[in-house]
Write an enzyme that holds these catalytic residues in place. Structure first.
Site, PDB file in Angstrom:
ATOM      1  N   ASN A  11      -6.758   5.081   2.516  1.00 53.06           N
ATOM      2  CA  ASN A  11      -6.666   3.638   3.569  1.00 53.06           C
ATOM      3  C   ASN A  11      -8.188   3.117   3.240  1.00 53.06           C
ATOM      4  O   ASN A  11      -7.935   1.593   2.213  1.00 53.06           O
ATOM      5  CB  ASN A  11      -7.468   4.500   5.348  1.00 53.06           C
ATOM      6  CG  ASN A  11      -5.707   4.331   5.996  1.00 53.06           C
ATOM      7  OD1 ASN A  11      -4.740   4.636   5.247  1.00 53.06           O
ATOM      8  ND2 ASN A  11      -5.998   3.748   7.026  1.00 53.06           N
TER       9      ASN A  11
ATOM     10  N   SER B 183       0.964   7.692   7.368  1.00 50.67           N
ATOM     11  CA  SER B 183       1.153   6.696   6.524  1.00 50.67           C
ATOM     12  C   SER B 183       2.260   5.846   5.786  1.00 50.67           C
ATOM     13  O   SER B 183       3.334   6.133   5.983  1.00 50.67           O
ATOM     14  CB  SER B 183       0.253   5.786   5.175  1.00 50.67           C
ATOM     15  OG  SER B 183      -0.068   5.072   4.489  1.00 50.67           O
TER      16      SER B 183
ATOM     17  N   LYS C 166      -6.464  11.030   4.499  1.00 53.49           N
ATOM     18  CA  LYS C 166      -6.139   9.362   5.380  1.00 53.49           C
ATOM     19  C   LYS C 166      -7.015   8.453   4.809  1.00 53.49           C
ATOM     20  O   LYS C 166      -6.143   7.289   4.818  1.00 53.49           O
ATOM     21  CB  LYS C 166      -5.006  10.070   6.247  1.00 53.49           C
ATOM     22  CG  LYS C 166      -4.616   8.846   7.255  1.00 53.49           C
ATOM     23  CD  LYS C 166      -4.317   7.972   6.341  1.00 53.49           C
ATOM     24  CE  LYS C 166      -2.672   6.433   7.487  1.00 53.49           C
ATOM     25  NZ  LYS C 166      -3.443   6.069   7.807  1.00 53.49           N
TER      26      LYS C 166
ATOM     27  N   ASN D 220      -5.219   7.509  13.833  1.00 56.74           N
ATOM     28  CA  ASN D 220      -5.940   6.928  12.724  1.00 56.74           C
ATOM     29  C   ASN D 220      -7.411   7.699  13.380  1.00 56.74           C
ATOM     30  O   ASN D 220      -8.118   7.142  13.465  1.00 56.74           O
ATOM     31  CB  ASN D 220      -6.160   5.666  12.557  1.00 56.74           C
ATOM     32  CG  ASN D 220      -5.001   4.858  11.486  1.00 56.74           C
ATOM     33  OD1 ASN D 220      -5.248   5.944  10.358  1.00 56.74           O
ATOM     34  ND2 ASN D 220      -5.157   4.033  11.309  1.00 56.74           N
TER      35      ASN D 220
END
Length: 482
Positions: A187, A129, A183, A103
């Protein structure tokens, strides 16, 4: 010994499961871990009787790979990634590929991609993910970085990714940090989805007085309609878990929520780009507020009031809460896509918004039926400015609006906080307003700071300053936008 198709460094939960997933799909994998004991435990445990092999050093690890070498890092984001890249580079050759599957912040991926390109090494900043289950059985994978690297690892990443209607939830996102940016937004939307579900839960339980068993049934039913999603599904399952004494496990969990920073990064970047990402920001702030447990307990004693009770028809109220959750979810995704569009313009990325929805349809935490509608919207109009301008979503919002307002009012009347429901509704009302009070705001700015203003009776781009007091000057401040 047969050389490996890909190597992976970092054997925590995600790393181990990705390796097993690769092995299942016929790829030979070599692994390395900073702690040799953990690697040996993996090789003698979950990876026993597989083709997976281990290496005792970085040099041995690189030597075990086919050329061009493909190496995935599944280590803690930040300096640790740079440390491993520095260890690998002396053993690599031009055309080799490094994939950062953690991440990482997209700014770090921008930097790494540019630095490694100068050395002839191809870099992919790749968002992954799906958690432990997704990594093992098929995650959502969002690759970005050097396009040349994508061609090398595409067969492996698409093979291990989740599939929806036979299509892998892994498509090329864009150059440099685009994969990790998408990503990050994923999130952020995940933060929003969980906050919305939590607000619905509190309204149902504290507002309407539903039992835990009734709540479980409500969420199970919601998972059969437009709210069908992984997070609604597991909410229903969580509500059904009991302790040995028969009490719901949920009631034993302290009401303070943690976070790892990706939601905050999303909000910060939205502020930098001037995008009104109100719902996700409120979701982050709600977690921050939850951590102030001791303060909240003190405040609860000071501001304790007679508890209001709901008066009305329960089934109608449940429907209103459902509609508030659905409409707010639409707003959250609309804002997330606004942010990605602005980032693409700012950073020079050519993002395919339909493909992003496709990547999120399977494997990831926010996977839902709803994402199919988003893909269709961008298939119809690739230049769609906002999801709310699509006929389907406009119709859905209109149908849900009455219940949405009812649920927010319910929260106000009962003293139950609904920051995400409320901010979503405020954004909707602002977005559809022909005229906002920003004219007064700009007049105030011009009054005290000579910041100028535009006029409705003049062309856009012409700026004016007024001497509001009668004794000010004609000099105005320079004009600039955030």
């Amino acid at each position: 010994m047969q050389q490996a198709d890909i190597g992976l460094i970092g054997l925590a939960v995600m790393g181990q499961n990705l390796v097993l997933n690769m092995n299942d799909h016929g790829f030979k994998v070599v692994v390395y871990n900073r702690t040799t004991l953990k690697m040996n435990d993996f090789l003698n445990g979950p990876a026993k009787n597989t083709a997976i092999v281990g290496a005792d050093s970085v040099e041995e690890f690189v030597a075990a790979l086919k050329k061009p070498r493909a190496i995935m890092l599944m280590v803690k984001a930040g300096p640790v990634v740079d440390k491993f890249i520095d260890q690998l580079v002396p053993y690599l050759e031009p055309g080799d590929v490094i994939i950062d599957g953690g991440n990482s912040q997209y700014t770090d991926s921008n930097r790494r991609s540019k630095e490694l390109t100068k050395k002839g090494i191809h870099f992919l900043g790749t968002g992954i993910s799906g958690g432990e289950e997704g990594a093992r059985n098929g995650p959502s994978i969002m690759p970005g970085g050097n396009p040349a690297a994508w061609e090398v690892v595409k067969p492996i990443l698409q093979a291990i990714a989740a599939k929806v209607d036979g299509v892998p939830c892994c498509q090329w996102v864009g150059e440099n940090g685009a994969g990790h940016y998408v990503k990050m937004v994923h999130n952020g939307i995940e933060y929003g989805d969980m906050q919305l579900i939590s607000e619905a839960y509190q309204l149902l339980r504290e507002g309407l007085g539903l039992s835990i068993e009734q709540l479980q049934e409500v969420f199970a039913q919601w998972n059969k309609n437009v709210l069908d999603s992984y997070l609604i599904e597991i909410t229903s399952k969580i509500l059904g878990v009991k302790e040995e004494d028969g009490a719901p496990l949920l009631d034993k969990i302290l009401d303070t929520a943690g976070q790892k920073g990706t939601g905050k990064w999303t909000g910060v970047d939205a502020l930098d780009l001037g995008v009104p990402l109100t719902l996700i920001s409120e979701a982050v702030f709600a977690r921050c507020l939850s951590t102030r447990v001791d303060e909240r307990l003190k405040a609860a004693k000071i501001f304790k009031a007679d508890k209001a009770t709901f008066e009305g028809e329960i089934e109608s109220a449940i429907t209103a809460i459902h509609d508030a959750l659905y409409a707010s979810k639409i707003i959250s995704y609309a804002q997330g896509y606004m942010l990605m569009r602005e980032a693409a313009n700012e950073y020079g990325w050519n993002l395919s918004y339909g493909d992003i929805a496709l990547m999120w349809r399977g494997g990831c935490i926010i996977r839902s039926q709803f994402l199919g509608n988003i893909k269709e919207a961008f298939e119809k109009n690739p230049d769609l400015e906002n999801l709310l301008l699509d006929d389907f979503f406009a119709s859905e919002i209109k149908q849900a609006e009455k219940g949405w307002r009812k649920a927010v009012k319910m929260g106000i009347d009962l003293g139950i906080p609904t920051p995400a429901f409320s901010s979503a509704l405020a954004f909707y009302d602002g977005y559809r307003s022909e005229r906002l009070p920003a004219n007064l705001l700009q007049a105030l700015r011009d009054y005290f700071g000579a910041h100028t203003y535009e006029r409705v009776d003049k062309p856009r781009g012409m700026f004016f300053h007024s001497d509001w007091t009668g004794h000010g000057g004609k000099v105005s401040s320079s004009n600039y936008e955030v």
